[in-house]
Scaffold this active site. Sequence first.
Site, PDB file in Angstrom:
ATOM      1  N   ASP A  96      -6.100 -38.845  -6.837  1.00 38.59           N
ATOM      2  CA  ASP A  96      -5.635 -39.250  -5.510  1.00 38.59           C
ATOM      3  C   ASP A  96      -6.847 -39.445  -4.589  1.00 38.59           C
ATOM      4  OD1 ASP A  96      -3.707 -39.695  -3.535  1.00 38.59           O
ATOM      5  OD2 ASP A  96      -3.607 -37.575  -2.961  1.00 38.59           O
ATOM      6  N   ASP A 144     -10.056 -45.465  -3.160  1.00 36.80           N
ATOM      7  CA  ASP A 144      -9.671 -45.704  -1.771  1.00 36.80           C
ATOM      8  C   ASP A 144     -10.862 -46.266  -1.013  1.00 36.80           C
ATOM      9  OD1 ASP A 144      -8.893 -45.695   0.829  1.00 36.80           O
ATOM     10  OD2 ASP A 144      -8.249 -43.599   0.891  1.00 36.80           O
ATOM     11  N   GLU A 191      -6.444 -49.681  -2.215  1.00 43.29           N
ATOM     12  CA  GLU A 191      -5.777 -49.551  -0.904  1.00 43.29           C
ATOM     13  C   GLU A 191      -6.303 -50.596   0.070  1.00 43.29           C
ATOM     14  OE1 GLU A 191      -5.068 -45.676   0.718  1.00 43.29           O
ATOM     15  OE2 GLU A 191      -5.052 -46.392   2.783  1.00 43.29           O
ATOM     16  N   GLY A 212      -0.184 -35.695   6.161  1.00 45.82           N
ATOM     17  CA  GLY A 212       0.004 -34.422   6.843  1.00 45.82           C
ATOM     18  C   GLY A 212       1.426 -34.209   7.329  1.00 45.82           C
ATOM     19  N   HIS A 269       1.585 -43.960   0.665  1.00 44.41           N
ATOM     20  CA  HIS A 269       0.978 -42.633   0.902  1.00 44.41           C
ATOM     21  C   HIS A 269       1.642 -42.029   2.137  1.00 44.41           C
ATOM     22  CE1 HIS A 269      -2.706 -42.479  -1.704  1.00 44.41           C
ATOM     23  NE2 HIS A 269      -2.206 -43.675  -1.968  1.00 44.41           N
TER      24      HIS A 269
HETATM   25  P1  13P Z   1       1.885 -36.393   2.779  1.00 45.03           P
HETATM   26  O1  13P Z   1       0.856 -35.655   3.554  1.00 45.03           O
HETATM   27  O2  13P Z   1       2.823 -37.133   3.666  1.00 45.03           O
HETATM   28  O3  13P Z   1       2.611 -35.510   1.806  1.00 45.03           O
HETATM   29  O4  13P Z   1       1.121 -37.520   1.909  1.00 45.03           O
HETATM   30  C1  13P Z   1       0.489 -37.176   0.697  1.00 45.03           C
HETATM   31  C2  13P Z   1      -0.365 -38.276   0.177  1.00 45.03           C
HETATM   32  O5  13P Z   1      -0.316 -39.413   0.596  1.00 45.03           O
HETATM   33  C3  13P Z   1      -1.277 -37.944  -0.925  1.00 45.03           C
HETATM   34  O6  13P Z   1      -2.094 -39.022  -1.256  1.00 45.03           O
HETATM   35  O1  G3H Z   2      -3.686 -37.440   0.862  1.00 46.10           O
HETATM   36  C1  G3H Z   2      -4.105 -36.308   0.826  1.00 46.10           C
HETATM   37  C2  G3H Z   2      -3.422 -35.272   0.014  1.00 46.10           C
HETATM   38  O2  G3H Z   2      -2.405 -34.649   0.767  1.00 46.10           O
HETATM   39  C3  G3H Z   2      -4.411 -34.313  -0.553  1.00 46.10           C
HETATM   40  O3  G3H Z   2      -4.850 -33.416   0.417  1.00 46.10           O
HETATM   41  O4  G3H Z   2      -7.321 -33.462   0.198  1.00 46.10           O
HETATM   42  O5  G3H Z   2      -6.144 -31.483   1.188  1.00 46.10           O
HETATM   43  O6  G3H Z   2      -5.999 -31.941  -1.255  1.00 46.10           O
HETATM   44  P1  G3H Z   2      -6.173 -32.529   0.124  1.00 46.10           P
HETATM   45 ZN    ZN Z   3      -2.639 -40.253   0.396  1.00 47.62          ZN
END
Ligand code: 13P
Ligand code: G3H
Ligand code: ZN
Length: 312
Positions: A82, A104, A134, A181, A213
């Site tokens: 991710d 990204d 993205e 978030g 996302h």
């Molecule tokens: P949320 O913070 O809305 O759960 O999004 C998660 C996300 O996009 C991880 O890449």
């Molecule tokens: O998009 C972000 C995800 O919620 C991952 O969050 O970088 O705190 O693990 P993190």
């Molecule tokens: Zn994300």
Amino acid sequence: MPLVTTTDMFKKAYAGGYAIGAFNVNNMEIVQGIAEAATELRSPVILQVSAGARKYAKHNYLIKLVEATLLESDIQIALHLDHGDGFEICKSCIDGGFTSVMIDGSKHSFEDNIKLTKQVVEYAHAHGVVVEGELGKLAGIEDDVNVAAEDAKFTKPDEVEEFIKRTGVDSLAIAIGTSHGAFKFHPGQEPKLRFDILEEIERRIPGFPIVLHGASSVSQEYVKIIQANGGQLKDAIGIPEEMLRQAAKSAVCKINIDSDLRLAMTAGIRQFMAEKKDEFDPRQYLTVGRQYVKDVVQHKIRYVLGSEGKDQ
Ligand code: 13P
Ligand code: G3H
Ligand code: ZN
């Protein structure tokens, strides 16, 4: 069954008008909660790992946890990086057993995003791994942006065709008003997604899988449990589930959810600890946390993604 890529998952999701849930994993209980939920509902699933998760749990632990899931479950599982922010982290995950990576490049210029994404695609495809790119920037309500600047952050439909052609990406994350978030909208503000932009993108690249996302819904039930049990969480507002259901029926084939898992797990653990004040065995409260993760994932599969029973 070995890990799969997302190619077949997305083809079926696009044709079937549903989406695959991409859930962030950071520890064993989260992996187990998601895998149990998806297995019971016979839903394909994407387990995704951020740079932060790799830093917290370490690459090898996460890989082995996911491999353990494959011994326990026979559903289709893809392992995805991710928000890879450069070639090196993507290469490390491709070499290290992931079946999908996100590069990204959205913070770069259009040309630099294309250059970086193409570099990752060439390496990934040579190793049988698929790539998510993205275009557009996800906004957060903390950002101090005016309307004009906000508009500039949405994905520009007239850039998508050139981007996917020149990079060779397998799926594309777009910005239509979701954000990362738990605090996506101000209290009193009406949540809004730009479905007009999504439709225009779908028209320009028919059949191409789109990724959303920042798609947590932020259940008020969990927010209230946290607040009622010692948590000082300020009021949080997410994307209404009806909007995500609508998106899942369109070209959106992957919906990313992390914050909802965090809120569920924290709500479960806070409630348990408030009731059992003398408990100090982590297995007791983590069992509850894992169950809350499982419950929220089952809810998403059934009522948001529409992917129940789609594992075949
Ligand atoms: P949320 O913070 O809305 O759960 O999004 C998660 C996300 O996009 C991880 O890449
Ligand atoms: O998009 C972000 C995800 O919620 C991952 O969050 O970088 O705190 O693990 P993190
Ligand atoms: Zn994300």
